[in-house]
Design an enzyme around this catalytic site. Structure first.
Site, PDB file in Angstrom:
ATOM      1  N   LYS A 193      27.895  49.774  45.272  1.00  0.00           N
ATOM      2  CA  LYS A 193      27.578  48.513  45.899  1.00  0.00           C
ATOM      3  C   LYS A 193      28.977  47.541  46.389  1.00  0.00           C
ATOM      4  O   LYS A 193      29.840  46.703  45.439  1.00  0.00           O
ATOM      5  CB  LYS A 193      26.699  47.168  45.562  1.00  0.00           C
ATOM      6  CG  LYS A 193      26.414  46.210  46.934  1.00  0.00           C
ATOM      7  CD  LYS A 193      26.066  45.377  46.807  1.00  0.00           C
ATOM      8  CE  LYS A 193      26.282  43.827  46.916  1.00  0.00           C
ATOM      9  NZ  LYS A 193      26.831  43.516  47.809  1.00  0.00           N
ATOM     10  N   GLU A 269      33.294  41.805  34.645  1.00  0.00           N
ATOM     11  CA  GLU A 269      34.523  40.780  34.989  1.00  0.00           C
ATOM     12  C   GLU A 269      34.505  39.838  35.887  1.00  0.00           C
ATOM     13  O   GLU A 269      34.533  40.102  36.902  1.00  0.00           O
ATOM     14  CB  GLU A 269      35.730  41.960  35.202  1.00  0.00           C
ATOM     15  CG  GLU A 269      37.102  41.622  34.789  1.00  0.00           C
ATOM     16  CD  GLU A 269      37.656  41.003  36.273  1.00  0.00           C
ATOM     17  OE1 GLU A 269      37.487  39.491  36.402  1.00  0.00           O
ATOM     18  OE2 GLU A 269      37.821  41.514  36.998  1.00  0.00           O
ATOM     19  N   CYS A 303      41.114  36.220  40.766  1.00  0.00           N
ATOM     20  CA  CYS A 303      40.343  35.795  39.034  1.00  0.00           C
ATOM     21  C   CYS A 303      41.324  35.737  38.359  1.00  0.00           C
ATOM     22  O   CYS A 303      40.866  34.655  36.993  1.00  0.00           O
ATOM     23  CB  CYS A 303      39.392  37.126  38.623  1.00  0.00           C
ATOM     24  SG  CYS A 303      40.127  38.461  38.216  1.00  0.00           S
ATOM     25  N   GLU A 400      37.079  26.838  39.294  1.00  0.00           N
ATOM     26  CA  GLU A 400      37.738  27.744  39.772  1.00  0.00           C
ATOM     27  C   GLU A 400      37.212  27.447  41.201  1.00  0.00           C
ATOM     28  O   GLU A 400      36.350  27.353  42.024  1.00  0.00           O
ATOM     29  CB  GLU A 400      37.091  29.171  39.565  1.00  0.00           C
ATOM     30  CG  GLU A 400      37.363  30.081  39.997  1.00  0.00           C
ATOM     31  CD  GLU A 400      37.329  32.213  39.424  1.00  0.00           C
ATOM     32  OE1 GLU A 400      38.378  32.838  39.266  1.00  0.00           O
ATOM     33  OE2 GLU A 400      35.978  32.220  39.666  1.00  0.00           O
TER      34      GLU A 400
END
Length: 500
Positions: A193, A269, A303, A400
């Protein structure tokens, strides 16, 4: 019959065209979703519609799993020799090389990153990854283990089976390659996906999958939303493993769904809040340039972005001056424009999220040293932003942001900066800048992160593992380490002389 998306580019950077189906890709064919509904794909430069794609559902995941299982039992898995898998992956990489400019243009249109970055980094690296794992496909071996002369014991590394993969919107094609490369090399079949924000390169690659000769049903692409298709993949009783790249919040949900269903293997991850430590003796010009690359690369949507920049007191003022000048020199604009360094953020949602963090920093008392506002009047553009005078408990220091927003923090003591650097729930990456080799290595070893860069940042290679400590994930992408994510180890005992 799914609709076809066609687009012509006539820009300073690229002139060309593309045309491909916008359907789901199941069992080697493009099909409409079972609900008949579609998802709008939006151009981040202006907020306007690019195209509509088919929306997948739980039922479509079921159909894709059935196709993947059939392929596993007939044309792939243990039925396809490693050399065959290797040749097909290599062919796929060659086709990507042939269509490199087109793929880069689709990526820039869909995601908003510059055409130059998409071509020079994303597509190039994706090709390298597929080639790298093509080289591994016929080298998946076990061990012969000695016990005594009456027995022969060996291990086999067998494919897990049907695997689910969910990829993010920040590096769409590259994450596609990171996921399918090791999975196909080890003989698994795939339900993937892509993000609903950036699905176009994954869909375009389906035609190349067919052209390469990879059998029908081996790779299936089901576009849709996380709460439907992503949830169905995570909880599916006939999917034996799920791999996800994205936020830590969603990673938790995937782990929960995997545990509550068939206890499928999970690799994650996830997010990061990476420290970049710059000591007094660093090459200042290089430290500034790398720090800018660390936080502003890919519009800060990485990231591993070096978003917490710790600068030792002796060079803090000069570093900040030069860093501000570097940020101001970054040209924000059209991804296909001449000399553009930074395009828009990927979506209205992400734009609003980043601007919310910027407002939070202002309200909590941090100083906007540079930027802090939008660029232009349309699209999702944000100027490179630098905060100073921050405190450890501020949201912009702890959370973040996933945008072009960095905080610069002065430090005096070496031990204290390591404590501050490790004071985070994340542990994806870190960087150290110093000319003292002993200090560089000792600091890198003390940082709680899966990757530590010395005198560089955001350097990734197909053969080098990448992944996080703490809440930045489970398992490793890339390199030989990635192969273990996609195999089961079987021990085989052969009785030669043992008698009962």
């Amino acid at each position: 019959m799914p609709a076809t998306f066609s687009h012509d580019w006539d820009t300073p950077k690229y002139k060309g065209k593309t045309s491909f189906s916008t359907g789901l890709f199941i069992n080697g064919k493009f099909v409409d979703g079972s609900s008949g509904s579609t998802i709008d794909v939006i151009n981040p430069t202006n907020g306007k519609l690019i195209t509509k794609i088919s929306e997948g559902t739980e039922q479509d995941v079921d159909i894709a799993v059935e196709a993947a299982q059939k392929a596993l039992e007939t044309t792939w898995g243990l039925n396809a020799a490693g050399a065959q898998r290797s040749n097909l992956l290599w062919k796929l990489a060659q086709l990507m090389e042939r269509d490199k400019d087109e793929l880069a243009a689709i990526e820039a249109l869909d995601n908003g990153k510059t055409f130059e970055w998409a071509r020079g980094t994303d597509v190039t690296f994706a090709i390298d990854v597929i080639k790298y794992f093509a080289g591994w496909a016929d080298k998946i071996t076990g061990q012969t283990i000695e016990t005594d002369e009456r027995k022969l014991i060996y291990t086999r590394h067998e494919p897990i089976g049907v695997v689910g993969q969910i990829i993010p919107w920040n590096f769409p094609l590259l994450m596609w390659a990171w996921k399918i490369g090791p999975a196909l090399a080890t003989g698994n079949t795939i339900i993937l996906k892509p993000s609903e924000f950036t699905p176009l390169t994954a869909i375009r690659m389906c035609a190349l999958i067919n052209e390469s000769g990879i059998p029908a049903g081996v790779v299936n692409i089901v576009t849709g939303y996380g709460q439907t298709v992503g949830a169905a993949i995570s909880a599916h009783m006939k999917i034996d493993k799920v791999a996800f790249t994205g936020s830590t919040l969603v990673g938790r949900k995937i782990m929960e769904a995997a545990a509550k269903s068939n206890l499928k293997t999970v690799t994650l991850e996830l997010g990061g809040k990476s420290p970049n430590i710059i000591f007094d003796d660093a090459d200042l010009e290089q430290a500034v340039n790398w720090a800018a690359h660390g936080i502003f690369w890919n519009h800060g949507q990485a990231c591993c972005a070096g978003s917490r920049i710790f600068v030792q007191a002796g060079i803090y003022d000069e570093f900040l001056k030069r860093f501000g000048e570097k940020a101001r020199s970054i040209k924000v604009g059209d991804p296909f424009g001449v000399d553009t360094d930074q395009g828009p953020q990927v979506s209205q949602i992400q734009y609003d999220r980043i601007m919310g963090y910027i407002e939070s920093g202002k309200k909590e008392g941090a100083t906007v040293y540079e930027g802090g506002d939008r660029f232009g009047t349309e699209g999702y553009f944000i100027n490179p932003t630098i905060f100073t005078d921050v405190k450890p408990d501020m949201k912009i220091v702890q959370e973040e942001i996933f945008g072009p927003v960095g905080v610069v923090i002065k430090f005096e003591d070496e031990a204290d900066v390591i404590r501050q650097a490790n004071d985070t729930v994340y542990g994806l990456a870190a960087a150290v800048f110093t000319q003292n080799l002993n200090r560089a290595i000792e600091t890198a070893h003390k940082l709680q992160a899966g990757t530590a860069w010395i005198n560089c940042v955001n350097q990734l290679h197909a053969q080098v593992p990448f992944g996080g400590y703490k809440q930045s994930g489970i398992g490793r992408e890339l390199g030989e380490y990635a192969l273990s994510n996609y195999t089961n180890v079987k021990a085989v005992h052969i009785n030669l002389q043992h008698r009962k």
